[in-house]
Design a protein around this motif. Structure first.
Motif, short mmCIF file in Angstrom:
data_model
loop_
_atom_site.label_atom_id
_atom_site.label_comp_id
_atom_site.label_asym_id
_atom_site.label_seq_id
_atom_site.Cartn_x
_atom_site.Cartn_y
_atom_site.Cartn_z
N GLU A 110 0.82 -1.21 0.00
CA GLU A 110 0.00 0.00 0.00
C GLU A 110 0.86 1.26 0.00
OE1 GLU A 110 -3.15 -0.23 -0.30
OE2 GLU A 110 -3.71 -2.22 0.45
N ILE A 111 2.15 1.15 0.26
CA ILE A 111 3.01 2.33 0.42
C ILE A 111 3.03 3.21 -0.82
CG2 ILE A 111 5.40 3.09 0.75
CD1 ILE A 111 5.76 0.82 2.75
N PRO A 112 3.22 2.68 -2.04
CA PRO A 112 3.24 3.57 -3.21
C PRO A 112 1.97 4.40 -3.37
CG PRO A 112 4.09 1.40 -3.78
CD PRO A 112 3.52 1.27 -2.40
N GLY A 113 0.81 3.80 -3.13
CA GLY A 113 -0.44 4.55 -3.24
C GLY A 113 -0.54 5.65 -2.21
N LEU A 114 -0.14 5.35 -0.99
CA LEU A 114 -0.15 6.36 0.06
C LEU A 114 0.84 7.47 -0.26
CD1 LEU A 114 -0.22 3.93 3.13
CD2 LEU A 114 -2.09 5.41 2.38
N ASP A 196 -5.31 20.31 7.52
CA ASP A 196 -6.67 19.81 7.33
C ASP A 196 -6.88 19.09 6.00
OD1 ASP A 196 -6.40 22.03 5.77
OD2 ASP A 196 -8.12 23.12 6.61
N ARG A 197 -5.81 18.90 5.22
CA ARG A 197 -5.93 18.10 4.00
C ARG A 197 -5.74 16.64 4.39
NH1 ARG A 197 -7.56 18.42 -0.85
NH2 ARG A 197 -5.64 17.61 -1.79
N ILE A 198 -6.82 16.04 4.87
CA ILE A 198 -6.79 14.68 5.39
C ILE A 198 -7.58 13.77 4.47
CG2 ILE A 198 -7.42 13.21 7.34
CD1 ILE A 198 -7.08 15.64 9.15
N GLY A 199 -6.91 12.74 3.99
CA GLY A 199 -7.56 11.80 3.08
C GLY A 199 -7.64 10.40 3.67
N GLU A 200 -8.28 9.53 2.93
CA GLU A 200 -8.48 8.16 3.39
C GLU A 200 -8.31 7.22 2.19
OE1 GLU A 200 -11.43 6.36 6.65
OE2 GLU A 200 -12.46 7.16 4.88
N LYS A 201 -7.70 6.10 2.44
CA LYS A 201 -7.48 5.11 1.38
C LYS A 201 -7.87 3.73 1.88
CE LYS A 201 -3.89 3.34 -1.77
NZ LYS A 201 -4.20 1.91 -1.57
N VAL A 202 -8.70 3.04 1.12
CA VAL A 202 -9.05 1.66 1.47
C VAL A 202 -7.80 0.79 1.31
CG1 VAL A 202 -10.46 -0.33 0.89
CG2 VAL A 202 -11.45 1.97 0.77
#
Length: 331
Positions: A110-114, A196-202
């Protein structure tokens, strides 16, 4: 706090807190290294041994001897995951910081996507969301309740605050202090610090391959108490008089109002030649007296708190400064 002007020495810092995970560390290390090489990242891996009682530290020493990109920090005893992360954040050198657990339930793939979400999409922080979990109901149900409560109190809309797999811009973790069980609330603290630029990744949640879980249900109790603490400190930490002074004034006002009403009632009955009893014979009078005393103490507590805040700000000046321009920038 002033922003650091020094450029990060590597692209990715992977911070791995661990406690009694000697079986999984070699496999986790090899997996992370493979991902870094496949993507051409410059990297460092920081293992933080939180007072393990097995061979974990020996494994970390062996990995460091074999791979110059591996560093390790060992605590003398078990301080907890928050302490491990706080220590790691102060020593890493990467442009993007990745945190993951050592139990192999977080996938390094998952590291590259993050990394791309931080560097290309402009997020300050990206939190993993283990949408499909392999945990028992005794763990998943409290987790859902915990996440719902955190969203309601913090106004940070993430599905999985407790996911150990997260990515941060370096500045985010350098400009925060966490303690207790606050590692779950890093997104909340980051938002309150202005990031506040907070995202989420499945992300993929893998079944545990080695060992057993180190956390019990008590972590949700402690975690909820920490959430209340940081919510209070964020809102009133710099202005304690706003909370304690307001409470004190209200309590003093209502206590005085009850006292005046009791005295007025007695005088009215005397004037109307009606039977009356002394104010001090009325239990409500003593309740009002207690409220007045508590109100006074609350107000004085807020006043003393303001004095402490004033002195601490003078000494530390720990406000997060986003940038500096002009002459001072070159000093």
């Amino acid at each position: 706090m002033r922003p650091s002007k020094s450029e990060p020495s590597v692209q990715v810092s992977v911070v791995v807190p661990l406690y009694n995970e000697d079986e999984s560390l070699p496999e986790l290390h090899d997996w992370i290294v493979r991902v870094m090489k496949e993507n051409g990242y410059t990297y460092e891996i920081l293992f933080i041994d939180d007072g393990s009682r097995d061979r974990s530290w020996s494994v970390v020493e062996a990995l460091s001897a074999r791979n110059p990109h591996v560093r390790g920090i060992r605590f003398s005893r078990n301080y907890g995951k928050t302490a491990a992360l706080q220590t790691g954040f102060q020593t890493i050198n990467g442009r993007v910081v990745i945190t993951m657990d050592a139990d192999m339930q977080d996938s390094p793939d998952e590291i590259p996507g993050l990394y791309k979400m931080i560097t290309e999409e402009g997020y300050d922080l990206v939190s993993g969301w283990k949408k499909k979990r392999y945990d028992p109901l005794s763990k998943t149900i409290p987790t859902k309740l915990f996440n719902a409560a955190t969203r309601a109190i913090s106004d940070v809309h993430l599905h999985d605050f407790n996911c150990g797999l997260k990515a941060y811009r370096c500045e985010v973790v350098k400009n925060m202090i966490i303690y207790g069980e606050m590692h779950r609330y890093i997104p909340v603290i980051a938002k309150w610090n202005g990031y506040d630029r907070i995202g989420e990744k499945v992300v993929q949640h893998r079944a545990r391959k080695y060992g057993t879980t180190k956390f019990g249900l008590e972590r949700f109790i402690y975690g909820f108490l920490d959430l209340l603490s940081i919510a209070f400190v964020n809102k009133f930490g710099r202005r304690p008089m706003h909370f304690f002074g307001s409470m004190g004034i209200l309590m003093f006002f209502f206590g005085s109002l009850i006292t005046v009403w009791l005295i007025g009632e007695k005088l009215w009955k005397i004037y109307m030649l009606q039977p009356y009893r002394n104010v001090t014979d009325n239990p409500l009078f003593f309740l009002a007296l207690v409220v007045i005393i508590l109100g006074t103490q609350f107000f004085l507590g807020g006043f003393i708190g303001e004095l402490f805040v004033k002195q601490s700000v003078k000494k530390s000046g720990d406000y997060v400064i986003a940038d500096i321009v002009g002459e001072e920038q070159n000093q």
